[in-house]
Design a protein around this motif. Sequence first.
Motif, PDB file in Angstrom:
ATOM      1  N   LYS A  56      15.062  42.790  35.901  1.00 52.99           N
ATOM      2  CA  LYS A  56      16.229  42.194  36.575  1.00 52.99           C
ATOM      3  C   LYS A  56      16.398  40.705  36.247  1.00 52.99           C
ATOM      4  N   LYS A  57      15.763  40.232  35.165  1.00 53.19           N
ATOM      5  CA  LYS A  57      15.904  38.844  34.754  1.00 53.19           C
ATOM      6  C   LYS A  57      17.049  38.707  33.749  1.00 53.19           C
ATOM      7  N   PRO A  58      17.683  37.524  33.712  1.00 54.46           N
ATOM      8  CA  PRO A  58      18.782  37.313  32.759  1.00 54.46           C
ATOM      9  C   PRO A  58      18.275  37.350  31.319  1.00 54.46           C
ATOM     10  N   ILE A  59      19.104  37.922  30.460  1.00 58.45           N
ATOM     11  CA  ILE A  59      18.823  37.934  29.019  1.00 58.45           C
ATOM     12  C   ILE A  59      19.811  37.041  28.286  1.00 58.45           C
ATOM     13  N   ASP A  60      21.088  37.277  28.490  1.00 62.09           N
ATOM     14  CA  ASP A  60      22.155  36.469  27.889  1.00 62.09           C
ATOM     15  C   ASP A  60      23.231  36.236  28.940  1.00 62.09           C
ATOM     16  N   GLY A  61      24.125  35.292  28.664  1.00 60.48           N
ATOM     17  CA  GLY A  61      25.206  35.045  29.601  1.00 60.48           C
ATOM     18  C   GLY A  61      26.222  34.052  29.089  1.00 60.48           C
ATOM     19  N   THR A  62      27.348  33.979  29.769  1.00 61.13           N
ATOM     20  CA  THR A  62      28.406  33.033  29.422  1.00 61.13           C
ATOM     21  C   THR A  62      29.295  32.849  30.647  1.00 61.13           C
ATOM     22  N   THR A  63      30.281  31.968  30.538  1.00 61.05           N
ATOM     23  CA  THR A  63      31.301  31.801  31.575  1.00 61.05           C
ATOM     24  C   THR A  63      32.673  32.029  30.960  1.00 61.05           C
ATOM     25  N   THR A  64      33.639  32.414  31.786  1.00 59.45           N
ATOM     26  CA  THR A  64      34.972  32.746  31.288  1.00 59.45           C
ATOM     27  C   THR A  64      35.773  31.493  30.935  1.00 59.45           C
ATOM     28  N   MET A  65      36.759  31.679  30.072  1.00 56.98           N
ATOM     29  CA  MET A  65      37.643  30.598  29.645  1.00 56.98           C
ATOM     30  C   MET A  65      38.724  30.369  30.702  1.00 56.98           C
ATOM     31  N   ASP A  66      39.664  29.427  30.399  1.00 53.67           N
ATOM     32  CA  ASP A  66      40.756  29.129  31.345  1.00 53.67           C
ATOM     33  C   ASP A  66      41.584  30.371  31.651  1.00 53.67           C
ATOM     34  N   ASN A  67      41.775  31.249  30.652  1.00 51.36           N
ATOM     35  CA  ASN A  67      42.601  32.443  30.864  1.00 51.36           C
ATOM     36  C   ASN A  67      41.795  33.629  31.385  1.00 51.36           C
ATOM     37  N   GLY A  68      40.520  33.393  31.774  1.00 52.22           N
ATOM     38  CA  GLY A  68      39.668  34.434  32.330  1.00 52.22           C
ATOM     39  C   GLY A  68      38.938  35.291  31.318  1.00 52.22           C
ATOM     40  N   SER A  69      39.203  35.069  30.042  1.00 54.83           N
ATOM     41  CA  SER A  69      38.584  35.904  29.016  1.00 54.83           C
ATOM     42  C   SER A  69      37.161  35.446  28.724  1.00 54.83           C
ATOM     43  N   PHE A  70      36.344  36.382  28.167  1.00 51.30           N
ATOM     44  CA  PHE A  70      34.988  36.037  27.767  1.00 51.30           C
ATOM     45  C   PHE A  70      34.575  36.920  26.600  1.00 51.30           C
ATOM     46  N   SER A  71      33.565  36.439  25.883  1.00 50.76           N
ATOM     47  CA  SER A  71      32.983  37.211  24.793  1.00 50.76           C
ATOM     48  C   SER A  71      31.576  36.688  24.570  1.00 50.76           C
ATOM     49  N   LEU A  72      30.571  37.600  24.523  1.00 49.12           N
ATOM     50  CA  LEU A  72      29.199  37.186  24.257  1.00 49.12           C
ATOM     51  C   LEU A  72      28.489  38.263  23.455  1.00 49.12           C
ATOM     52  N   GLU A  73      27.438  37.862  22.776  1.00 51.71           N
ATOM     53  CA  GLU A  73      26.664  38.781  21.961  1.00 51.71           C
ATOM     54  C   GLU A  73      25.264  38.941  22.555  1.00 51.71           C
ATOM     55  N   THR A  74      24.693  40.153  22.412  1.00 53.72           N
ATOM     56  CA  THR A  74      23.331  40.406  22.883  1.00 53.72           C
ATOM     57  C   THR A  74      22.626  41.375  21.945  1.00 53.72           C
ATOM     58  N   ASP A  75      21.302  41.202  21.820  1.00 57.11           N
ATOM     59  CA  ASP A  75      20.478  42.111  21.034  1.00 57.11           C
ATOM     60  C   ASP A  75      19.720  43.094  21.931  1.00 57.11           C
ATOM     61  N   ALA A  76      19.963  43.013  23.252  1.00 55.66           N
ATOM     62  CA  ALA A  76      19.220  43.838  24.203  1.00 55.66           C
ATOM     63  C   ALA A  76      19.590  45.313  24.045  1.00 55.66           C
ATOM     64  N   SER A  77      18.673  46.178  24.497  1.00 59.70           N
ATOM     65  CA  SER A  77      18.929  47.625  24.427  1.00 59.70           C
ATOM     66  C   SER A  77      18.993  48.244  25.824  1.00 59.70           C
ATOM     67  N   ASP A  78      18.109  47.825  26.708  1.00 58.26           N
ATOM     68  CA  ASP A  78      18.072  48.357  28.074  1.00 58.26           C
ATOM     69  C   ASP A  78      18.549  47.267  29.026  1.00 58.26           C
ATOM     70  N   TYR A  79      19.852  47.268  29.332  1.00 55.60           N
ATOM     71  CA  TYR A  79      20.427  46.142  30.071  1.00 55.60           C
ATOM     72  C   TYR A  79      21.555  46.608  30.988  1.00 55.60           C
ATOM     73  N   TYR A  80      21.960  45.686  31.842  1.00 56.84           N
ATOM     74  CA  TYR A  80      23.164  45.885  32.649  1.00 56.84           C
ATOM     75  C   TYR A  80      24.009  44.600  32.565  1.00 56.84           C
ATOM     76  N   ILE A  81      25.284  44.687  32.944  1.00 54.02           N
ATOM     77  CA  ILE A  81      26.209  43.556  32.872  1.00 54.02           C
ATOM     78  C   ILE A  81      26.680  43.238  34.282  1.00 54.02           C
ATOM     79  N   GLU A  82      26.611  41.958  34.641  1.00 61.34           N
ATOM     80  CA  GLU A  82      27.004  41.534  35.991  1.00 61.34           C
ATOM     81  C   GLU A  82      28.069  40.441  35.874  1.00 61.34           C
TER      82      GLU A  82
END
Length: 794
Positions: A56-82
Amino acid sequence: MKKLLVQVLTACSLMLYCPAAIAQQGTVTIKGTVVEESNGQPIAYATVMVGDNETKKPIDGTTTMDNGSFSLETDASDYYIEVSYLGFKTKTFGPPPTQSQTIDLGRVALSEDAEQLQEVVVQGEVSRTEFKLDKRVFNVGKDLSTTGASALEVLNNVPSVNVNIEGRISLRGSQGVQILINGKPSIIASEEGNALGTITADMIEKIEVMTNPSAKYDAEGTSGIINIVLKKEERKGLNGSISVNTGAPDSHSVGVSLNRRTENFNLFTQLGLGLRDMPNDLETRNVDLINNTTILSNGTEYRNETYYNFVLGTDYHINDNNVLTLSGNFAMEIEDQPSNTSFVALDSDNAISSEWERTEVTDAKNPKFQYELQYKKDFENHEDHTLLFSGLGNFFGKDQSSEFLNTTISGDDNDSRQQTRTDFKEAIFTFKLDYTNPITDEWTLETGAQYVMNDVSNDYEVNNFTNGAFVNDPGLTNVFEFDQKVLGVYGTGSYEGKKWGIKGGLRLEQTDQNTLLVTTSSANDQNYSNFFPSLHSSYKFSDKVSIQAGYSKRIYRPRMWDLNPFFNIRNNYSVRQGNPDLQPEFTDSYEVTSIYILGPASINFGVYHRYTTDVIERITTFENNVSTSKPENIGTNRATGIEFNAKYSPAKWLTLNGDFNYNQFQRDGIFETTVFDFSNEQWTSKLMTKIKLPSDFDLEMTGNYQSSYQTVQSDVSDMLFMDMGLRKNIMKGKAVLNLSVRDLFASRVDESQIAQASYEVYNRRQRGTFVALGFSYGFGKGEAMQYSGQQRRR
């Protein structure tokens, strides 16, 4: 700010806790757009986290832009998105059953979390005022910053500060306040327009009020300084406001203000245009007590203007510690000044000897430019360790022509025609460098310099119609040139503990002033240097009771219009002119002020003493029924007074704000052979009542009283008047309908009388009631506001 800080800390923690050993099974791109469920508006700075399913520890993350959009990359295999944002319920997504190169979550709608929002309000800080040596600081708490209020509404919550329903700011009941943004002059806060509506409460960290400024600031006397300090982490996005106003006498305007904030840039602009009529009813009476003759005049003067205003500027955030600002302002006023004055001459038997009318037709164009360049550096070791450089340029011009026609009605022949021409140009350049170094948490050193150049030329010409042609009048024609350079350097040192503090400073200003009447080669040069010390101290008894004491030395340098010996011949029996031989006046200012916070009430009580030398005051001379008013240096003035102001909100729907200022003064002086030694008193008071009515109506009533008082020659009458305003919030507070009435009962009358052994002079001026109706709409984070393209006053 709290929301943004939480998101930034979360993002930072994501970076810090990324595990080094993650599965190397290819990179996956996760994207989407976060919006509010209730209205579909995008949410900027929402946190998107990729977490490990097991730990349950963070692996990767980002914050959204002014228009609410986001994009991030991860190499993880067993993960969830919050996906989360303060005040909203968190959404969680598991990995897709089929692994692909791109995961598009689409539109992620977050709903408000009522429990979280309530918790934020309970824990939020309440706005409060405290003393900081040479200033009073109003810290903006969550009770204001979460309301979406504009900077003008926040200012109206600051003790000693009032903002009326039209957006005019006053300090201790006096207008003419200098407004700074982050410690510097700014086009946003200039008198050429009102862009403060694009600054919202959540962008403001604190507001500093200085009634007796320290050596860091100009020694030139002002009624006070208000500094609006913005948070470093302003929210990004588009703020704006559109307003339409109409009034009687004719006053119509349209204004647009925009402010766009991105990661590195803040772009702001303002456009305005309108027209206005400003009539003045005038009455004069000149009595020659030697020859028992009288000249009476009464009429209406107009100043009708069409004006245009354009502001454009940007802040460029080079990096976290360096900011560059460039801005400019262009305005144009086109004036039409018709007037009609009736004259009556009375002989020694008080009978009419002649009557005539004097009409005026005046046209003028007034271009105005202002531009600013600023660089600010923040040092990493301390948030208040800064270096600031700014350059500000101002240009004002006037190309004016007038024609006067006298028409005889009865008695003596007074027929005549005159023409005048004015070509006026003024350029002011201000360069400023400030360095602040907090050596420790308690000790701070400040130093800096300022250089101001003022260059003015006034080409004035009068022509009389003689024998069928206009002939120049050499006695009233000349070119007046004014050149002034002021160099100031300062240093201050301060200690500020938890309860007690002291600050001392010294400012040196060197003034080089030159005036020249070109045609007659009459010059007057002045060169002088002066020290301006300041000393301030404060003691905090508790969070609710504080006391502050201060001393500063101030200067008033005669302005160009105080020095220019030429005058407008609009009324050639009542003449005002300047005096190129004027000397500056100096003031030693002392004051002790206390502040008390008693629940819903805040009370300020202070005493002050001011000693002024070489006081500048207008002296009237009289010859052939013509009164000529001219400024002179007349002795000294000692004024001792008390000030009391209080703001009390006994209920959410009612706010009372009262100001009272009383002073007793002693004048000592001599002019030519006349001794002007006398004592007198004067006082002013104001009571403002704000009532929140049902259906989002706000009613504001302000009563003003100014007592009568005495000058070296005149007796000035008292004045009582009332202003009223009614405001209606519509469209969930994003739009406002505004009705205002100035001088409700048409009782605001400027009246004075001079009674000397050989003559009497009476003057009366009144503008009358003014009614205005406005509509404004704010979008983005901009607040609905009233645009005011204020003209330059002279």
